[in-house]
Design a protein around this motif. Sequence first.
Motif, PDB file in Angstrom:
ATOM      1  N   CYS A   7       0.822  -1.225   0.000  1.00 17.79           N
ATOM      2  CA  CYS A   7       0.000   0.000   0.000  1.00 17.79           C
ATOM      3  C   CYS A   7       0.843   1.256   0.000  1.00 17.79           C
ATOM      4  N   GLU A   8       1.995   1.214   0.637  1.00 15.36           N
ATOM      5  CA  GLU A   8       2.812   2.428   0.790  1.00 15.36           C
ATOM      6  C   GLU A   8       3.208   3.019  -0.570  1.00 15.36           C
ATOM      7  N   LEU A   9       3.464   2.152  -1.556  1.00 21.84           N
ATOM      8  CA  LEU A   9       4.012   2.686  -2.805  1.00 21.84           C
ATOM      9  C   LEU A   9       3.150   2.479  -4.049  1.00 21.84           C
ATOM     10  N   ARG A  10       2.203   1.549  -4.029  1.00 17.29           N
ATOM     11  CA  ARG A  10       1.577   1.209  -5.321  1.00 17.29           C
ATOM     12  C   ARG A  10       0.246   1.898  -5.578  1.00 17.29           C
ATOM     13  N   LEU A  43       7.726  12.800 -11.767  1.00 18.53           N
ATOM     14  CA  LEU A  43       9.141  12.608 -11.413  1.00 18.53           C
ATOM     15  C   LEU A  43       9.245  12.100  -9.966  1.00 18.53           C
ATOM     16  N   TYR A  44       8.456  12.688  -9.080  1.00 14.28           N
ATOM     17  CA  TYR A  44       8.498  12.334  -7.656  1.00 14.28           C
ATOM     18  C   TYR A  44       8.055  10.884  -7.437  1.00 14.28           C
ATOM     19  N   VAL A  45       6.964  10.519  -8.110  1.00 16.88           N
ATOM     20  CA  VAL A  45       6.436   9.150  -7.956  1.00 16.88           C
ATOM     21  C   VAL A  45       7.378   8.141  -8.624  1.00 16.88           C
ATOM     22  N   ASP A  49      10.518   8.450  -9.063  1.00 22.35           N
ATOM     23  CA  ASP A  49      11.715   8.362  -8.217  1.00 22.35           C
ATOM     24  C   ASP A  49      11.468   7.430  -7.017  1.00 22.35           C
ATOM     25  N   ALA A  50      10.291   7.592  -6.379  1.00 17.46           N
ATOM     26  CA  ALA A  50       9.987   6.758  -5.200  1.00 17.46           C
ATOM     27  C   ALA A  50       9.958   5.280  -5.594  1.00 17.46           C
ATOM     28  N   LEU A  51       9.381   4.990  -6.776  1.00 16.73           N
ATOM     29  CA  LEU A  51       9.263   3.587  -7.197  1.00 16.73           C
ATOM     30  C   LEU A  51      10.607   3.042  -7.675  1.00 16.73           C
ATOM     31  N   ALA A 105      14.524   1.635  -0.720  1.00 18.88           N
ATOM     32  CA  ALA A 105      14.840   2.559   0.378  1.00 18.88           C
ATOM     33  C   ALA A 105      13.699   2.621   1.399  1.00 18.88           C
ATOM     34  N   ILE A 106      12.498   2.274   0.966  1.00 22.78           N
ATOM     35  CA  ILE A 106      11.334   2.356   1.855  1.00 22.78           C
ATOM     36  C   ILE A 106      11.457   1.361   3.014  1.00 22.78           C
ATOM     37  N   LEU A 107      12.273   0.313   2.794  1.00 19.16           N
ATOM     38  CA  LEU A 107      12.372  -0.761   3.789  1.00 19.16           C
ATOM     39  C   LEU A 107      13.027  -0.313   5.092  1.00 19.16           C
ATOM     40  N   MET A 115      10.589   4.547   9.008  1.00 21.88           N
ATOM     41  CA  MET A 115       9.903   4.200  10.259  1.00 21.88           C
ATOM     42  C   MET A 115       8.538   3.574   9.994  1.00 21.88           C
ATOM     43  N   ASP A 116       7.926   3.909   8.852  1.00 23.73           N
ATOM     44  CA  ASP A 116       6.623   3.313   8.528  1.00 23.73           C
ATOM     45  C   ASP A 116       6.739   1.793   8.463  1.00 23.73           C
ATOM     46  N   ILE A 117       7.823   1.316   7.845  1.00 19.88           N
ATOM     47  CA  ILE A 117       7.981  -0.133   7.676  1.00 19.88           C
ATOM     48  C   ILE A 117       8.609  -0.766   8.924  1.00 19.88           C
ATOM     49  N   PHE A 170      -5.195   4.489   5.347  1.00 19.64           N
ATOM     50  CA  PHE A 170      -5.954   5.584   4.758  1.00 19.64           C
ATOM     51  C   PHE A 170      -4.990   6.583   4.089  1.00 19.64           C
ATOM     52  N   GLY A 171      -3.872   6.882   4.776  1.00 24.59           N
ATOM     53  CA  GLY A 171      -2.877   7.808   4.212  1.00 24.59           C
ATOM     54  C   GLY A 171      -2.380   7.308   2.870  1.00 24.59           C
ATOM     55  N   ASP A 172      -2.011   6.027   2.820  1.00 27.37           N
ATOM     56  CA  ASP A 172      -1.415   5.453   1.604  1.00 27.37           C
ATOM     57  C   ASP A 172      -2.403   5.378   0.447  1.00 27.37           C
ATOM     58  N   ILE A 173      -3.584   4.786   0.703  1.00 28.09           N
ATOM     59  CA  ILE A 173      -4.439   4.468  -0.455  1.00 28.09           C
ATOM     60  C   ILE A 173      -5.500   5.535  -0.738  1.00 28.09           C
ATOM     61  N   TRP A 210      -5.684   9.175   1.112  1.00 30.82           N
ATOM     62  CA  TRP A 210      -5.226  10.556   1.274  1.00 30.82           C
ATOM     63  C   TRP A 210      -4.266  10.949   0.137  1.00 30.82           C
ATOM     64  N   VAL A 211      -3.305  10.085  -0.154  1.00 28.80           N
ATOM     65  CA  VAL A 211      -2.296  10.434  -1.174  1.00 28.80           C
ATOM     66  C   VAL A 211      -2.947  10.694  -2.540  1.00 28.80           C
ATOM     67  N   PRO A 212      -3.683   9.731  -3.123  1.00 31.44           N
ATOM     68  CA  PRO A 212      -4.183  10.023  -4.478  1.00 31.44           C
ATOM     69  C   PRO A 212      -5.175  11.176  -4.542  1.00 31.44           C
ATOM     70  N   ILE A 266      18.534  18.242  -3.866  1.00 24.50           N
ATOM     71  CA  ILE A 266      18.814  18.098  -2.430  1.00 24.50           C
ATOM     72  C   ILE A 266      18.182  16.800  -1.896  1.00 24.50           C
ATOM     73  N   PHE A 267      16.901  16.594  -2.242  1.00 27.34           N
ATOM     74  CA  PHE A 267      16.135  15.421  -1.795  1.00 27.34           C
ATOM     75  C   PHE A 267      16.841  14.125  -2.207  1.00 27.34           C
ATOM     76  N   ARG A 268      17.167  14.016  -3.493  1.00 25.97           N
ATOM     77  CA  ARG A 268      17.774  12.783  -3.990  1.00 25.97           C
ATOM     78  C   ARG A 268      19.205  12.624  -3.482  1.00 25.97           C
ATOM     79  N   HIS A 314       6.299  17.070  12.502  1.00 22.07           N
ATOM     80  CA  HIS A 314       5.866  16.050  13.452  1.00 22.07           C
ATOM     81  C   HIS A 314       6.684  14.766  13.262  1.00 22.07           C
ATOM     82  N   ARG A 315       6.919  14.407  12.002  1.00 19.61           N
ATOM     83  CA  ARG A 315       7.661  13.179  11.695  1.00 19.61           C
ATOM     84  C   ARG A 315       9.113  13.283  12.166  1.00 19.61           C
ATOM     85  N   GLU A 316       9.635  14.481  11.986  1.00 19.68           N
ATOM     86  CA  GLU A 316      11.026  14.733  12.389  1.00 19.68           C
ATOM     87  C   GLU A 316      11.155  14.561  13.903  1.00 19.68           C
TER      88      GLU A 316
HETATM   89  C1  LIG Z   1      -3.010  11.334   6.582  1.00 19.91           C
HETATM   90  C2  LIG Z   1      -2.142  11.040   7.752  1.00 19.91           C
HETATM   91  C3  LIG Z   1      -2.171  12.138   8.764  1.00 19.91           C
HETATM   92  C4  LIG Z   1      -0.734  10.805   7.425  1.00 19.91           C
HETATM   93  C5  LIG Z   1      -0.534   9.864   6.305  1.00 19.91           C
HETATM   94  C6  LIG Z   1       0.878   9.809   5.977  1.00 19.91           C
HETATM   95  C7  LIG Z   1       1.159   9.183   4.622  1.00 19.91           C
HETATM   96  C8  LIG Z   1       0.387   9.922   3.563  1.00 19.91           C
HETATM   97  C9  LIG Z   1       2.663   9.254   4.408  1.00 19.91           C
HETATM   98  C10 LIG Z   1       3.449   8.531   5.507  1.00 19.91           C
HETATM   99  C11 LIG Z   1       4.760   8.268   4.898  1.00 19.91           C
HETATM  100  C12 LIG Z   1       4.654   8.381   3.539  1.00 19.91           C
HETATM  101  C13 LIG Z   1       5.706   8.281   2.596  1.00 19.91           C
HETATM  102  C14 LIG Z   1       5.504   8.581   1.271  1.00 19.91           C
HETATM  103  C15 LIG Z   1       4.146   9.004   0.797  1.00 19.91           C
HETATM  104  C16 LIG Z   1       3.256   9.523   1.909  1.00 19.91           C
HETATM  105  C17 LIG Z   1       3.247   8.626   3.120  1.00 19.91           C
HETATM  106  C18 LIG Z   1       2.571   7.321   2.779  1.00 19.91           C
HETATM  107  C19 LIG Z   1       6.576   8.380   0.219  1.00 19.91           C
HETATM  108  C20 LIG Z   1       6.285   7.057  -0.443  1.00 19.91           C
HETATM  109  C21 LIG Z   1       6.547   9.504  -0.824  1.00 19.91           C
HETATM  110  C22 LIG Z   1       7.686   9.356  -1.846  1.00 19.91           C
HETATM  111  C23 LIG Z   1       9.034   9.360  -1.138  1.00 19.91           C
HETATM  112  O1  LIG Z   1      10.067   9.182  -2.068  1.00 19.91           O
HETATM  113  C24 LIG Z   1       9.081   8.221  -0.135  1.00 19.91           C
HETATM  114  C25 LIG Z   1       7.964   8.441   0.885  1.00 19.91           C
HETATM  115  C26 LIG Z   1       8.031   7.477   2.055  1.00 19.91           C
HETATM  116  C27 LIG Z   1       7.063   7.892   3.126  1.00 19.91           C
END
Ligand SMILES: CC(C)CCC[C@@H](C)[C@H]1CC=C2C3=C(CC[C@@]21C)[C@@]1(C)CC[C@H](O)C[C@@H]1CC3
Length: 417
Positions: A191-194, A231-233, A235-237, A242-244, A247-249, A260-263, A265-267, A302-304, A384-386
């Motif tokens: 769910c995190e990436l697809r 480009l962002y998506v 790059d992530a795929l 690196a996702i492994l 902290m999410d994983i 909900f965030g992954d499937i 909120w994001v799209p 900077i990000f990459r 918050h994540r930081e």
């Molecule tokens: C809606 C909630 C309050 C929070 C949901 C958080 C999620 C949307 C994010 C948590 C970590 C994420 C990451 C990414 C997308 C957003 C979520 C799922 C990336 C896949 C985005 C592309 C980057 O290159 C890697 C990110 C890893 C963490």
Amino acid sequence: MTPQGSQAPLEFGGPLGAASLMVLLPVTMLHLLLVAGSEPARLLGPPPYLPGLEELWSPQALLLWLAWLGLQAALYLLPARKVAEGQELKDKSRLQYPINGFQALVLTALVVGLGVAVGLPLGTLPEMLLPLAFASTLTAFVFSLLLYLKALLAPASALAPGGNSGNPIYDFFLGRELNPRIRYLDFKYFCELRPGLIGWVLINLALLVQEAKLRGSSSLAMWLVNGFQLLYVGDALWHEEAILTTMDITHDGFGFMLLFGDITWVPFTYSLQAQFLLHHPQALELPMASAICLLNATGYYIFRGANSQKNTFRKNPSDPRVADLETISTATGRQLLVSGWWGMVRHPNYLGDLIMALAWSLPCGTSHLLPYFYLLYFTALLVHREARDERQCLQKYGLAWREYCRRVPYRILPYIY
Ligand SMILES: CC(C)CCC[C@@H](C)[C@H]1CC=C2C3=C(CC[C@@]21C)[C@@]1(C)CC[C@H](O)C[C@@H]1CC3
Ligand SMILES: NC(=O)C1=CN([C@@H]2O[C@H](COP(=O)(O)OP(=O)(O)OC[C@H]3O[C@@H](n4cnc5c(N)ncnc54)[C@H](OP(=O)(O)O)[C@@H]3O)[C@@H](O)[C@H]2O)C=CC1
């Protein structure tokens, strides 16, 4: 002690915070979808109207959404170019993960391309965003419940440190099991990436197609937003492995928040700029467009750069690309980088990500606050994540982390924060 009823400090405001977020997040998303299509496009203030259930609920939208999840699951299960091992688990085992996310993106593009060639009306997708988002939210609730129930059967060693307080609302929100999976299908990793990330760029594309249909051609602003986010998506795929180590994983359970965030909120919210542009065309001159491209390229650089430097270092500290960097030793045997990108601020990758977030909003002009929602939300998310990450690093590395903070005093923005 087993993690059930464990004393891990409660996050996100505890059960009350979790319950509020479970209402607030879907409502915010539906609000944004409604407002983006309205003439005033006001971020703050009431939505243009309140949709009835007949507008939100559509069996076709639910079927389409389930078919999308099914397609992505099928692509996940295809043979992968590589199988990666995750971090070591409590029971000393390591899980295996297919590295075929970029392949899934390319195959999805082929499937959609074929569909369009045989008459699939991609341009009608924007009209279905509201019922699709609703169907996706329902799916997230149902699936989170199944995950919660599944965790009742899981051994204690499979549970996450955080989501096992004993309070059902809090645990449902945070997620109880760390890596729920059925055989090879790892639900969190999948769910995190697809479905979400690929769904996001597909929605963007549909909005671009629809704009061309409505106005004869797609605007430069729409092309920029589509290009930057693709480009962002991509790059992530491409860097899926690196996702492994995130902290999410490795730390968070898989519950409503991540699901909900992954499937959902994001799209449906990350495509907000493109949604706004469909209904509020913006004239963008070439010099301004070039400046925005430069800003996005700087953010990406900077990000990459920061992410690759850390990943290379973690894989092999003697790699010639990172061997000359200064480090701090920690009691765990791992080292912390204290020069290069990670000597500039403690989260250089977040800085690059935020610069890109600004570049994604600027093509939408400055007349409305709405397209800047992503930048505002993302700043709050990363701050918050930081803080969460720093707490975990302090726990892991103790004095060495304090020394790192002393040597690199700024968190995200040099000399400011
Ligand atoms: C809606 C909630 C309050 C929070 C949901 C958080 C999620 C949307 C994010 C948590 C970590 C994420 C990451 C990414 C997308 C957003 C979520 C799922 C990336 C896949 C985005 C592309 C980057 O290159 C890697 C990110 C890893 C963490
Ligand atoms: N678009 C979106 O919605 C989101 C995007 N992101 C992006 O995803 C990417 C991953 O982010 P995230 O998982 O939060 O965190 P990071 O990739 O920043 O990873 C943090 C970890 O890196 C290691 N680390 C920290 N400092 C150092 C150092 N000086 N030297 C070596 N290792 C160090 C620590 O783990 P250890 O020591 O165990 O290796 C720490 O826990 C980022 O680029 C972020 O911008 C993240 C969230 C949402």
